[in-house]
Write a protein that holds these residues in place. Sequence first.
Motif, PDB file in Angstrom:
ATOM      1  N   GLY A 176       0.841  -1.178   0.000  1.00  0.00           N
ATOM      2  CA  GLY A 176       0.000   0.000   0.000  1.00  0.00           C
ATOM      3  C   GLY A 176       0.882   1.236   0.000  1.00  0.00           C
ATOM      4  O   GLY A 176       2.091   1.163   0.221  1.00  0.00           O
ATOM      5  N   THR A 177       0.302   2.392  -0.252  1.00  0.00           N
ATOM      6  CA  THR A 177       1.063   3.632  -0.281  1.00  0.00           C
ATOM      7  C   THR A 177       0.166   4.800   0.084  1.00  0.00           C
ATOM      8  O   THR A 177      -1.044   4.761  -0.160  1.00  0.00           O
ATOM      9  N   ASN A 178       0.755   5.828   0.669  1.00  0.00           N
ATOM     10  CA  ASN A 178       0.004   7.048   0.989  1.00  0.00           C
ATOM     11  C   ASN A 178      -0.013   8.018  -0.172  1.00  0.00           C
ATOM     12  O   ASN A 178      -0.841   8.928  -0.223  1.00  0.00           O
ATOM     13  N   GLY A 179       0.948   7.860  -1.099  1.00  0.00           N
ATOM     14  CA  GLY A 179       1.014   8.770  -2.226  1.00  0.00           C
ATOM     15  C   GLY A 179       1.674   8.133  -3.428  1.00  0.00           C
ATOM     16  O   GLY A 179       2.518   7.247  -3.303  1.00  0.00           O
ATOM     17  N   VAL A 180       1.250   8.576  -4.626  1.00  0.00           N
ATOM     18  CA  VAL A 180       1.839   8.136  -5.892  1.00  0.00           C
ATOM     19  C   VAL A 180       2.005   9.357  -6.780  1.00  0.00           C
ATOM     20  O   VAL A 180       1.023  10.047  -7.066  1.00  0.00           O
ATOM     21  N   SER A 181       3.238   9.630  -7.196  1.00  0.00           N
ATOM     22  CA  SER A 181       3.453  10.738  -8.133  1.00  0.00           C
ATOM     23  C   SER A 181       4.582  10.394  -9.084  1.00  0.00           C
ATOM     24  O   SER A 181       5.394   9.499  -8.813  1.00  0.00           O
ATOM     25  N   ALA A 182       4.646  11.117 -10.198  1.00  0.00           N
ATOM     26  CA  ALA A 182       5.659  10.851 -11.207  1.00  0.00           C
ATOM     27  C   ALA A 182       7.061  11.097 -10.669  1.00  0.00           C
ATOM     28  O   ALA A 182       7.990  10.329 -10.940  1.00  0.00           O
ATOM     29  N   GLN A 183       7.237  12.170  -9.903  1.00  0.00           N
ATOM     30  CA  GLN A 183       8.573  12.536  -9.448  1.00  0.00           C
ATOM     31  C   GLN A 183       8.978  11.840  -8.151  1.00  0.00           C
ATOM     32  O   GLN A 183      10.153  11.517  -7.964  1.00  0.00           O
ATOM     33  N   HIS A 184       8.026  11.619  -7.247  1.00  0.00           N
ATOM     34  CA  HIS A 184       8.344  11.115  -5.908  1.00  0.00           C
ATOM     35  C   HIS A 184       8.051   9.625  -5.759  1.00  0.00           C
ATOM     36  O   HIS A 184       8.327   9.036  -4.717  1.00  0.00           O
ATOM     37  N   GLY A 185       7.495   9.006  -6.786  1.00  0.00           N
ATOM     38  CA  GLY A 185       7.185   7.581  -6.732  1.00  0.00           C
ATOM     39  C   GLY A 185       6.148   7.257  -5.672  1.00  0.00           C
ATOM     40  O   GLY A 185       5.176   7.985  -5.486  1.00  0.00           O
ATOM     41  N   LEU A 186       6.375   6.152  -4.949  1.00  0.00           N
ATOM     42  CA  LEU A 186       5.491   5.750  -3.853  1.00  0.00           C
ATOM     43  C   LEU A 186       6.044   6.346  -2.570  1.00  0.00           C
ATOM     44  O   LEU A 186       7.242   6.232  -2.296  1.00  0.00           O
TER      45      LEU A 186
ATOM     46  N   SER B 256      -7.554   8.829  -4.193  1.00  0.00           N
ATOM     47  CA  SER B 256      -7.146   9.893  -3.269  1.00  0.00           C
ATOM     48  C   SER B 256      -5.633   9.948  -3.088  1.00  0.00           C
ATOM     49  O   SER B 256      -5.092  10.963  -2.627  1.00  0.00           O
ATOM     50  N   LYS B 257      -4.918   8.874  -3.448  1.00  0.00           N
ATOM     51  CA  LYS B 257      -3.459   8.830  -3.282  1.00  0.00           C
ATOM     52  C   LYS B 257      -2.715   9.369  -4.506  1.00  0.00           C
ATOM     53  O   LYS B 257      -1.532   9.697  -4.410  1.00  0.00           O
ATOM     54  N   ILE B 258      -3.389   9.428  -5.644  1.00  0.00           N
ATOM     55  CA  ILE B 258      -2.737   9.828  -6.884  1.00  0.00           C
ATOM     56  C   ILE B 258      -2.371  11.316  -6.827  1.00  0.00           C
ATOM     57  O   ILE B 258      -3.210  12.170  -6.539  1.00  0.00           O
ATOM     58  N   GLY B 259      -1.116  11.610  -7.083  1.00  0.00           N
ATOM     59  CA  GLY B 259      -0.637  12.987  -7.032  1.00  0.00           C
ATOM     60  C   GLY B 259      -0.150  13.418  -5.671  1.00  0.00           C
ATOM     61  O   GLY B 259       0.462  14.475  -5.543  1.00  0.00           O
ATOM     62  N   GLN B 260      -0.390  12.614  -4.653  1.00  0.00           N
ATOM     63  CA  GLN B 260       0.074  12.935  -3.305  1.00  0.00           C
ATOM     64  C   GLN B 260       1.576  12.672  -3.184  1.00  0.00           C
ATOM     65  O   GLN B 260       2.093  11.687  -3.718  1.00  0.00           O
ATOM     66  N   GLU B 261       2.281  13.557  -2.490  1.00  0.00           N
ATOM     67  CA  GLU B 261       3.705  13.369  -2.223  1.00  0.00           C
ATOM     68  C   GLU B 261       3.943  13.527  -0.731  1.00  0.00           C
ATOM     69  O   GLU B 261       3.776  14.618  -0.184  1.00  0.00           O
ATOM     70  N   HIS B 262       4.308  12.430  -0.064  1.00  0.00           N
ATOM     71  CA  HIS B 262       4.548  12.459   1.372  1.00  0.00           C
ATOM     72  C   HIS B 262       6.049  12.530   1.651  1.00  0.00           C
ATOM     73  O   HIS B 262       6.876  12.528   0.733  1.00  0.00           O
ATOM     74  N   LEU B 263       6.389  12.589   2.920  1.00  0.00           N
ATOM     75  CA  LEU B 263       7.753  12.893   3.330  1.00  0.00           C
ATOM     76  C   LEU B 263       8.803  11.981   2.716  1.00  0.00           C
ATOM     77  O   LEU B 263       9.828  12.432   2.223  1.00  0.00           O
ATOM     78  N   VAL B 264       8.562  10.664   2.751  1.00  0.00           N
ATOM     79  CA  VAL B 264       9.603   9.710   2.364  1.00  0.00           C
ATOM     80  C   VAL B 264       9.155   8.857   1.182  1.00  0.00           C
ATOM     81  O   VAL B 264       8.132   8.182   1.246  1.00  0.00           O
ATOM     82  N   SER B 265       9.940   8.880   0.114  1.00  0.00           N
ATOM     83  CA  SER B 265       9.716   7.983  -1.016  1.00  0.00           C
ATOM     84  C   SER B 265      10.358   6.634  -0.704  1.00  0.00           C
ATOM     85  O   SER B 265      11.531   6.576  -0.343  1.00  0.00           O
ATOM     86  N   PHE B 266       9.578   5.565  -0.836  1.00  0.00           N
ATOM     87  CA  PHE B 266      10.135   4.235  -0.547  1.00  0.00           C
ATOM     88  C   PHE B 266      10.335   3.386  -1.787  1.00  0.00           C
ATOM     89  O   PHE B 266      10.968   2.330  -1.724  1.00  0.00           O
ATOM     90  N   ALA B 267       9.828   3.823  -2.936  1.00  0.00           N
ATOM     91  CA  ALA B 267      10.043   3.075  -4.171  1.00  0.00           C
ATOM     92  C   ALA B 267       9.833   3.985  -5.371  1.00  0.00           C
ATOM     93  O   ALA B 267       8.788   4.630  -5.478  1.00  0.00           O
ATOM     94  N   PRO B 268      10.801   4.047  -6.290  1.00  0.00           N
ATOM     95  CA  PRO B 268      10.556   4.724  -7.556  1.00  0.00           C
ATOM     96  C   PRO B 268       9.597   3.890  -8.385  1.00  0.00           C
ATOM     97  O   PRO B 268       9.440   2.680  -8.148  1.00  0.00           O
ATOM     98  N   LEU B 269       8.982   4.498  -9.364  1.00  0.00           N
ATOM     99  CA  LEU B 269       7.979   3.782 -10.141  1.00  0.00           C
ATOM    100  C   LEU B 269       8.580   2.613 -10.924  1.00  0.00           C
ATOM    101  O   LEU B 269       7.880   1.633 -11.201  1.00  0.00           O
ATOM    102  N   ASP B 270       9.869   2.694 -11.268  1.00  0.00           N
ATOM    103  CA  ASP B 270      10.442   1.576 -12.021  1.00  0.00           C
ATOM    104  C   ASP B 270      10.695   0.343 -11.169  1.00  0.00           C
ATOM    105  O   ASP B 270      11.077  -0.707 -11.693  1.00  0.00           O
ATOM    106  N   ASP B 271      10.466   0.434  -9.859  1.00  0.00           N
ATOM    107  CA  ASP B 271      10.516  -0.751  -8.998  1.00  0.00           C
ATOM    108  C   ASP B 271       9.175  -1.474  -8.945  1.00  0.00           C
ATOM    109  O   ASP B 271       9.080  -2.565  -8.371  1.00  0.00           O
ATOM    110  N   VAL B 272       8.143  -0.862  -9.505  1.00  0.00           N
ATOM    111  CA  VAL B 272       6.782  -1.410  -9.420  1.00  0.00           C
ATOM    112  C   VAL B 272       6.436  -2.118 -10.725  1.00  0.00           C
ATOM    113  O   VAL B 272       6.467  -1.524 -11.803  1.00  0.00           O
ATOM    114  N   ASP B 273       6.101  -3.394 -10.627  1.00  0.00           N
ATOM    115  CA  ASP B 273       5.729  -4.153 -11.816  1.00  0.00           C
ATOM    116  C   ASP B 273       4.284  -3.905 -12.217  1.00  0.00           C
ATOM    117  O   ASP B 273       3.976  -3.838 -13.414  1.00  0.00           O
ATOM    118  N   LEU B 274       3.403  -3.772 -11.223  1.00  0.00           N
ATOM    119  CA  LEU B 274       1.979  -3.562 -11.500  1.00  0.00           C
ATOM    120  C   LEU B 274       1.426  -2.563 -10.507  1.00  0.00           C
ATOM    121  O   LEU B 274       1.603  -2.714  -9.295  1.00  0.00           O
TER     122      LEU B 274
END
Length: 256
Positions: free
Chosen positions: A175-185, A213-231
């Motif tokens: 799960g994730t609190n935020g997903v964005s192009a620059q900050h990932g998950l 509600s999580k799309i576009g959100q950017e929280h304090l700590v990025s734990f995974a760039p989008l290229d680490d996510v398969d699906l």
Amino acid sequence: MAAQHRQEQILDQLRALGRVQVNDLAEHFDVTPETIRRDLTAMDRSGVLRKVHGGAVPASSLALPETGVSHREQLHTAAKQAIARAALGRLDLAEGTTLLLDAGTTTGALARILPAVPGLTVITNSVLTAALLASRGEMAVRILGGHVRGLTQAAVGSEALEALARLRVDVAVLGTNGVSAQHGLSTPDPDEATVKRAMVRASRRVIALADASKIGQEHLVSFAPLDDVDLLVLDAEPPPALTAQLATTGTEVLVA
């Protein structure tokens, strides 16, 4: 060009792209970066966008405060259930599958509908998910040790990290609190981010779940760039900027 007209065009670009950069805007409007920064500051104060380092993002991307799991379980329930059903169809569960389940309400929705698969092993850092699945007695359930955060009921800390460092699982569902192009998950808590990052490293395949509600959100700590996510499983189409980034990372998107 008058400042008001320029700011209206900046807002149009922001809506289309999902993020704008100071230098790009300065070149586009043939003005100095300082002029653009003043524009963004004024627009930030009026609440139409959020000024960030190097540019601006939509006001809706402002990270919301983290709330407790009991509160979050009551939010976006139908969306989370739809995401869980869609993700279940892509888990490819078979005899002997090892599944790593992150703590969270959307991953919790998935846990509630997991089928009885012979030899399935579920490993989780969620006290709630472990209790739910262990009570069914249909699969092997292992819980990661560590300090339990009261807000999320997730085990974090050195014990969880040491256990994850020794594991290699078939698939992790995060799960994730935020997903964005620059900050990932991203997530607000550094300890949870560290555990999530270790889960990514321990897994052959990574699936991330996020409601709209999580799309576009950017929280304090990025734990995974989008290229680490398969699906990436969502309940709404991602905005153009995120779609473009996902295309470059090769991340598959499934809209429930």
